[in-house]
Design a protein around this motif. Sequence first.
Motif, PDB file in Angstrom:
ATOM      1  N   THR A 134       0.878  -1.290   0.151  1.00  0.00           N
ATOM      2  CA  THR A 134      -0.017  -0.057  -0.009  1.00  0.00           C
ATOM      3  C   THR A 134       1.130   1.292  -0.004  1.00  0.00           C
TER       4      THR A 134
ATOM      5  N   SER B 213      -8.756  -1.926  -4.738  1.00  0.00           N
ATOM      6  CA  SER B 213      -8.401  -2.385  -3.539  1.00  0.00           C
ATOM      7  C   SER B 213      -9.268  -2.989  -2.621  1.00  0.00           C
TER       8      SER B 213
ATOM      9  N   ASP C 109      -8.232   3.819   0.541  1.00  0.00           N
ATOM     10  CA  ASP C 109      -7.312   4.575   0.753  1.00  0.00           C
ATOM     11  C   ASP C 109      -7.106   5.767  -0.089  1.00  0.00           C
TER      12      ASP C 109
END
Length: 625
Positions: free
Chosen positions: A460, A481, A485
Amino acid sequence: MEIVPEEVKQLVVKGNLEKTVENFRNLKNKNYSNFIYAILNYEHPHYSTRKIASKIKVSRVQSSDMIDIKYQSDDAAICKNTLDFIVQVFIEEYTTIKINQSDAVVQYFQKQLKQADEKLNEAENELLRFNQSNTIINYYEQTKHIASEKEHFDLAHQEIQRDKVAAESVLSILEEKMTATQKQFVNNKKILDLRNSLSELNTQIALKTYENESDSAKEKSLISNIASLKTRSFDIQEELKNSVREQFSMSNTTEGLPSSSVLTEWLSNVIKLEAAKAKLIVADIQKKEYERLFSSYAPLGATMKRLERKINVAEREYLSILQSLGQAKLKQQNIELNSNLRIIAPPFFPIVAEPSKRKFIVLIAFMIGFLIPTFIIIVLDFLNNNIKTWARVEELTGLNVAAVYPNTSKVSKYVDIDTIEKRALDIIARKLILNIASIENKRKPSSFLFFSSLEKEGKTRILRFLLKRLTEYGYKILYISYEKDKISEEIEQIIYSRDNSFHRAEKIEDLTPEKDKNNLSNYDFIFIEIPGVLNNSYPINLFKTVDVPILVTRANRQWLKSDSFAIKDILEASDKEPQVFLNGVELQEMEDLIGEIPRKRSRVRRFLKRLILLKFSSKDKLSIL
């Protein structure tokens, strides 16, 4: 003299060393805070007892009886005087200790010998009192004599009994041969009275004779009495004979024998019988006396043995201690002769000092400060099984390393970490673009699948910075994902659900909602991140459809067999070989890929580096700066 207080100087008695030393000793023992106590027990280099003891070396000269004493000091006079005092005190103390030891041993044995002598005398006196109380001169000879006398007495007693029985038997036969008148005559009152008188006299003679044999003190009076009694006995015997002859009127017995011969023989046997009876009375008394002696001597023997054994033990103990005392005195004499130690080589005043050990100390310090740490570092590095370098990860995984990313957790303040990260991201971006360019008939969008063996390998983090960098280049990015994020406004993100259908996904469209499936061609790059493949289920068929699978792993961990098995499964399911992104690489390992590490350096360090690299031109100087 500068450090000695005035009160100590006043204790000095000029010309009298012994009195001065006594005054110093009294002051030392007075308390624990005076000058002399402190200088002897603390850390003074010349007078502290610990310092002196630490600098004294005593060794034996080969296999001889000599010892070599050495002392080191930074003052020549103090060195010599200290050795003089050590030798003097050693000789005095050695002699005193040895002599005192031998004296103590001799005194001990003398004391023990005195006690042993008293014990032996007491045992002998006890035996003496025992012999006196029991009238014993020689117990063993006396018992032997008594046994022998008893044996003779038994024989004599048997002989007397035989005589008595024989006389009685003969009298019985003779009386049978006599006529009734003769029998009446020999049994009349006169004859019986004479026989009784003869019997009493014989008994008295036997008793007096026995008394004479057992009591020598009355020997003279007893002999006179015995002689008188024997005379009377002889007279009665004669009177008895005459009375018998006068009364017998017949000349022959019933058997035709002359009566005179029968009467004579009868009379003789009567005398024998009366004598035998008297002897038996005394023999019975003597027999009881022997029985009394045996009953009294029997326990005396056991007591005598015990007393003699007691004397024997005390005597052996006395002789043993006496021998030990003799050996102790001999050893004492030997020690007194050998304790006279002599000085072969007296201490001398040193003129030339010993060479300094400075070089040796510097060499030791160099070894401790440089070689040992270097050795430890090499050993620790050799024992460290972490991945560490890109060459090692290629060896372990069998895959090519596409890029590396630095370890930013422990970075010096003089290092320009931002520049290093940008260079690393630029290399990663170029590698991705080159990988896409190498694919024939490639259409948009290009897809990259980021995965790792374990969680928290840095996928990440690398994607966050990489996507920002590609966005700055002008690319349109889609980030798919399993966790939200928010990287940037320009980057669109799709969150997929890790439900039961997740591991069956074969294409990118299987991870996107229906509304976004037709818009995938609008992106230049699609980046897909999946969780760690060892601890989670993952879509193995997805590796076939993506353009480039990328394995992210940390450099500061070990590569295990489980990691290799996971990569093997992926290689068997896909015809595409994953690229490796090595995360957390140390800065010195980064130089091989990104060039010189940018950092602030002093002028001396820059000069040394130019000197080592042989770069002295202005162009080289500008490039280094």
